[in-house]
Scaffold this motif. Structure first.
Motif, PDB file in Angstrom:
ATOM      1  N   ILE A 205      27.776  31.586  -7.891  1.00  8.09           N
ATOM      2  CA  ILE A 205      26.803  31.430  -7.794  1.00  8.09           C
ATOM      3  C   ILE A 205      26.631  30.104  -9.835  1.00  8.09           C
ATOM      4  CG2 ILE A 205      25.060  32.736  -9.282  1.00  8.09           C
ATOM      5  CD1 ILE A 205      26.062  35.573  -8.194  1.00  8.09           C
ATOM      6  N   THR A 206      24.668  29.416  -9.532  1.00 13.19           N
ATOM      7  CA  THR A 206      24.900  28.912 -10.086  1.00 13.19           C
ATOM      8  C   THR A 206      23.440  28.666 -10.777  1.00 13.19           C
ATOM      9  OG1 THR A 206      23.572  26.961  -8.736  1.00 13.19           O
ATOM     10  CG2 THR A 206      25.995  27.228  -9.103  1.00 13.19           C
ATOM     11  N   GLY A 207      22.940  28.515 -11.633  1.00  8.92           N
ATOM     12  CA  GLY A 207      21.414  28.375 -12.090  1.00  8.92           C
ATOM     13  C   GLY A 207      21.087  27.760 -12.966  1.00  8.92           C
ATOM     14  N   LEU A 208      20.103  26.990 -13.137  1.00  7.27           N
ATOM     15  CA  LEU A 208      19.490  25.675 -13.696  1.00  7.27           C
ATOM     16  C   LEU A 208      18.370  26.078 -14.071  1.00  7.27           C
ATOM     17  CD1 LEU A 208      19.452  22.858 -14.504  1.00  7.27           C
ATOM     18  CD2 LEU A 208      18.028  21.783 -12.487  1.00  7.27           C
ATOM     19  N   THR A 209      17.345  25.844 -15.547  1.00  2.78           N
ATOM     20  CA  THR A 209      16.433  25.766 -15.918  1.00  2.78           C
ATOM     21  C   THR A 209      15.941  24.395 -16.223  1.00  2.78           C
ATOM     22  OG1 THR A 209      16.331  27.910 -16.500  1.00  2.78           O
ATOM     23  CG2 THR A 209      14.662  26.858 -17.848  1.00  2.78           C
ATOM     24  N   VAL A 210      14.740  24.511 -15.729  1.00  3.29           N
ATOM     25  CA  VAL A 210      13.519  22.901 -15.743  1.00  3.29           C
ATOM     26  C   VAL A 210      12.942  23.281 -16.368  1.00  3.29           C
ATOM     27  CG1 VAL A 210      12.965  20.972 -14.877  1.00  3.29           C
ATOM     28  CG2 VAL A 210      14.975  22.126 -14.010  1.00  3.29           C
ATOM     29  N   ALA A 211      12.344  22.461 -18.451  1.00  3.93           N
ATOM     30  CA  ALA A 211      11.394  22.882 -19.470  1.00  3.93           C
ATOM     31  C   ALA A 211      10.154  21.611 -18.901  1.00  3.93           C
ATOM     32  CB  ALA A 211      11.669  22.665 -20.462  1.00  3.93           C
ATOM     33  N   ILE A 212       8.801  21.861 -18.222  1.00  6.78           N
ATOM     34  CA  ILE A 212       8.103  21.488 -18.542  1.00  6.78           C
ATOM     35  C   ILE A 212       7.093  21.370 -19.059  1.00  6.78           C
ATOM     36  CG2 ILE A 212       6.486  19.997 -16.054  1.00  6.78           C
ATOM     37  CD1 ILE A 212       8.437  20.851 -14.139  1.00  6.78           C
ATOM     38  N   GLY A 213       6.791  20.974 -20.013  1.00  2.00           N
ATOM     39  CA  GLY A 213       5.852  21.301 -21.084  1.00  2.00           C
ATOM     40  C   GLY A 213       5.474  22.580 -21.402  1.00  2.00           C
ATOM     41  N   GLY A 214       4.929  23.403 -20.839  1.00  2.17           N
ATOM     42  CA  GLY A 214       5.055  24.813 -21.641  1.00  2.17           C
ATOM     43  C   GLY A 214       5.522  25.638 -20.577  1.00  2.17           C
ATOM     44  N   SER A 215       6.228  24.878 -19.621  1.00  2.00           N
ATOM     45  CA  SER A 215       6.294  26.080 -18.424  1.00  2.00           C
ATOM     46  C   SER A 215       7.961  25.678 -18.238  1.00  2.00           C
ATOM     47  CB  SER A 215       6.054  25.519 -16.751  1.00  2.00           C
ATOM     48  OG  SER A 215       6.174  24.600 -17.102  1.00  2.00           O
ATOM     49  N   TYR A 216       8.342  27.064 -17.633  1.00  2.00           N
ATOM     50  CA  TYR A 216       9.900  27.152 -17.822  1.00  2.00           C
ATOM     51  C   TYR A 216      10.209  27.539 -16.330  1.00  2.00           C
ATOM     52  CZ  TYR A 216      10.845  26.588 -22.868  1.00  2.00           C
ATOM     53  OH  TYR A 216       9.985  26.977 -24.190  1.00  2.00           O
ATOM     54  N   ILE A 217      10.865  26.423 -15.464  1.00  5.01           N
ATOM     55  CA  ILE A 217      11.426  26.770 -14.179  1.00  5.01           C
ATOM     56  C   ILE A 217      12.902  27.142 -13.830  1.00  5.01           C
ATOM     57  CG2 ILE A 217      10.595  26.869 -11.251  1.00  5.01           C
ATOM     58  CD1 ILE A 217       8.665  24.476 -12.742  1.00  5.01           C
ATOM     59  N   SER A 218      12.921  28.265 -13.632  1.00  2.00           N
ATOM     60  CA  SER A 218      14.189  28.681 -12.951  1.00  2.00           C
ATOM     61  C   SER A 218      15.093  28.384 -11.523  1.00  2.00           C
ATOM     62  CB  SER A 218      14.980  29.199 -13.332  1.00  2.00           C
ATOM     63  OG  SER A 218      14.540  30.072 -14.984  1.00  2.00           O
ATOM     64  N   PHE A 219      15.934  28.194 -11.376  1.00  2.00           N
ATOM     65  CA  PHE A 219      15.918  27.992  -9.815  1.00  2.00           C
ATOM     66  C   PHE A 219      17.952  28.339 -10.401  1.00  2.00           C
ATOM     67  CE2 PHE A 219      13.809  24.034 -10.210  1.00  2.00           C
ATOM     68  CZ  PHE A 219      12.880  24.135  -9.244  1.00  2.00           C
ATOM     69  N   THR A 220      18.011  29.311  -9.261  1.00  2.00           N
ATOM     70  CA  THR A 220      19.542  30.366  -8.986  1.00  2.00           C
ATOM     71  C   THR A 220      19.493  30.209  -7.588  1.00  2.00           C
ATOM     72  OG1 THR A 220      18.858  32.254 -10.986  1.00  2.00           O
ATOM     73  CG2 THR A 220      20.649  32.870  -9.498  1.00  2.00           C
ATOM     74  N   THR A 221      20.681  30.053  -7.153  1.00  2.00           N
ATOM     75  CA  THR A 221      21.611  29.177  -5.692  1.00  2.00           C
ATOM     76  C   THR A 221      22.765  30.888  -5.797  1.00  2.00           C
ATOM     77  OG1 THR A 221      23.551  27.848  -6.306  1.00  2.00           O
ATOM     78  CG2 THR A 221      21.432  27.506  -6.398  1.00  2.00           C
ATOM     79  N   GLU A 222      22.250  31.793  -4.558  1.00  2.00           N
ATOM     80  CA  GLU A 222      24.189  32.472  -4.015  1.00  2.00           C
ATOM     81  C   GLU A 222      24.255  32.345  -2.935  1.00  2.00           C
ATOM     82  OE1 GLU A 222      23.835  36.622  -5.718  1.00  2.00           O
ATOM     83  OE2 GLU A 222      21.681  35.899  -6.486  1.00  2.00           O
ATOM     84  N   HIS A 223      25.543  33.228  -2.688  1.00  2.00           N
ATOM     85  CA  HIS A 223      25.374  33.640  -1.190  1.00  2.00           C
ATOM     86  C   HIS A 223      24.001  34.683  -0.888  1.00  2.00           C
ATOM     87  CE1 HIS A 223      27.187  35.129   2.552  1.00  2.00           C
ATOM     88  NE2 HIS A 223      27.043  36.141   2.217  1.00  2.00           N
ATOM     89  N   GLY A 224      23.164  34.288   0.206  1.00  2.00           N
ATOM     90  CA  GLY A 224      22.177  35.388   0.534  1.00  2.00           C
ATOM     91  C   GLY A 224      21.434  34.410   2.572  1.00  2.00           C
ATOM     92  N   ASN A 225      20.560  35.594   2.898  1.00  5.44           N
ATOM     93  CA  ASN A 225      20.081  35.454   4.126  1.00  5.44           C
ATOM     94  C   ASN A 225      18.269  35.198   3.301  1.00  5.44           C
ATOM     95  OD1 ASN A 225      22.402  34.380   5.542  1.00  5.44           O
ATOM     96  ND2 ASN A 225      22.789  36.893   5.739  1.00  5.44           N
ATOM     97  N   GLY A 226      18.141  34.846   3.044  1.00  6.47           N
ATOM     98  CA  GLY A 226      16.477  35.053   2.145  1.00  6.47           C
ATOM     99  C   GLY A 226      16.903  36.858   2.171  1.00  6.47           C
ATOM    100  N   PRO A 227      14.870  36.244   1.991  1.00  3.13           N
ATOM    101  CA  PRO A 227      13.960  37.606   2.411  1.00  3.13           C
ATOM    102  C   PRO A 227      13.972  38.298   3.604  1.00  3.13           C
ATOM    103  CG  PRO A 227      12.765  35.730   1.821  1.00  3.13           C
ATOM    104  CD  PRO A 227      14.191  35.215   1.424  1.00  3.13           C
TER     105      PRO A 227
END
Length: 379
Positions: free
Chosen positions: A278-300
């Motif tokens: 499982i991986t996670g990456l948070t990207v800061a853009i100005g005053g915002s924080y956008i996190s991307f998490t990847t793992e096993h799964g088939n979506g909603p």
């Protein structure tokens, strides 16, 4: 609802159609602790950082919700008129769930060849795409190892397997930073000790059998070890901490549409015994924080899909978070039995979040050495 309550609730809701994995709950809680700290910086929530004791509460809750072991005896079929039913043989006996073998050592990370180590250059600590923490040996066989690197420092989280009938797992956290601002407090009886030739402090909470060891290196960096340790055990772990290598914290994706101002803020790689990384990456853009998490799964589920981003059906939800500020969440399958979840917080632009998600390039694979040096443009 507290931040911990929300983390537990969100995690259990997300995996309600599957077995409850205590390991994943811990990983989510650790990542949630970082989100809480970011929200505190943004004045979204107030209060202290998530403590180890609070995380333990979430783990205990998940353990209580674990499904019973399979193999129960089925009910006998109803008797009907006609020929006597043929016996199906003896009923199967109940069997315990088969667990994968625990991890005996730290999983390998891709080496960042030629880059300075934390020993040679303390300013290298605080670069989210690099990891410097290592251990000569694990103090116990573990089910989960999580490397976490952020602009504040680094953490190595380790979780052992629950003992029979216990429901609780031994946990250990090793921390590395330029200051102790976000370290767990030294609670309990304190004692001056020596770690690797350096003066340090050991604090012990006898009531919980928990110890915390803290010391400062000659180059100014701080280290801390927390876990179910008495003084000798804590010193054994502390003396085995290694800072003489530099590794990459990598994720299996690229974000080619990220603006030039986008900067990585946190990166995590979590290894779970017998399961995908499982991986996670948070990207800061100005005053915002956008996190991307990847793992096993088939979506909603199909019924929850409400938008299409980059040709991929997705569930996009915007709602108030802790403190009332809006949060934008996206969940979508990316193929190959994998899914990506995206969470935007702070003063985010919904169009930018959707653009980043739509342009996401999924690389896949289970080998971190094949993932990019930097998922942002210019890598």
């Amino acid at each position: 609802m507290t931040g911990l309550d929300r983390m537990v609730s969100d995690t259990l809701t997300r995996i309600a159609d599957d077995d409850v994995h205590v390991e994943r709950l811990l990983a989510g809680a650790r990542a949630g602790g970082l989100r809480l700290r970011r929200r505190r910086r943004l004045a979204i929530v107030a209060g202290a950082a998530l403590s180890v004791a609070a995380v333990g509460t979430g783990i205990a809750l998940a353990a209580a919700l674990l499904p019973a072991a399979p193999g129960g005896v089925p009910a006998a079929p109803p008797v009907t008129s006609g020929p006597a039913p043929v016996s199906a043989g003896p009923a199967p006996s109940a069997t315990a769930r088969t667990l994968p073998p625990p991890l005996e050592s730290l999983p390998a990370l891709p080496v960042a060849a030629g880059e300075p180590t934390a020993l040679s250059d303390p300013s290298a600590v605080g670069r989210p795409l690099r990891i410097h923490l290592g251990l000569d040996a694990l103090p116990f066989p573990v089910d989960l190892v999580q490397y976490l690197s952020s602009t504040d420092g680094e953490r190595l989280n380790v979780q052992g397997r629950a003992s029979a009938g216990s429901g609780t797992m031994p946990e250990m956290t090793v921390r590395l930073a330029r200051s102790t601002t976000d370290f767990e407090p030294l609670e309990g009886t304190r004692k001056s000790v020596t770690v690797g030739g350096r003066p340090g402090t050991f604090a012990y909470l006898a009531k919980y059998g928990a110890g915390t060891l803290r010391w400062r290196l000659a180059n100014g960096l701080w280290l801390q070890v927390s876990g179910p340790f008495d003084e000798p055990a804590a010193l054994a772990v502390g003396n085995g901490v290694r800072l003489d290598r530099t590794f990459r914290c990598a994720v299996p994706l690229r974000l080619p549409s990220a603006p030039a101002a986008a900067k990585p803020e946190t990166c995590t790689i979590t290894f779970i015994a017998g399961e995908d990384v499982i991986t996670g990456l948070t990207v800061a853009i100005g005053g915002s924080y956008i996190s991307f998490t990847t793992e096993h799964g088939n979506g909603p589920p199909a019924a929850d899909l409400n938008e299409t981003l980059g040709g991929r059906p997705a569930r996009v939800v915007e709602h108030p978070g802790d403190g009332g500020n809006q949060i934008l969440e996206v969940l979508m399958a990316v193929g190959g039995g994998a899914e990506v979840s995206v969470t935007a917080e702070g003063h985010y632009d919904g169009a930018v979040v959707r653009g980043l998600t739509a342009g996401l390039q999924w690389l896949g694979g289970a080998d971190p050495s094949s993932w990019p040096e930097n998922p942002l443009p210019g890598s």
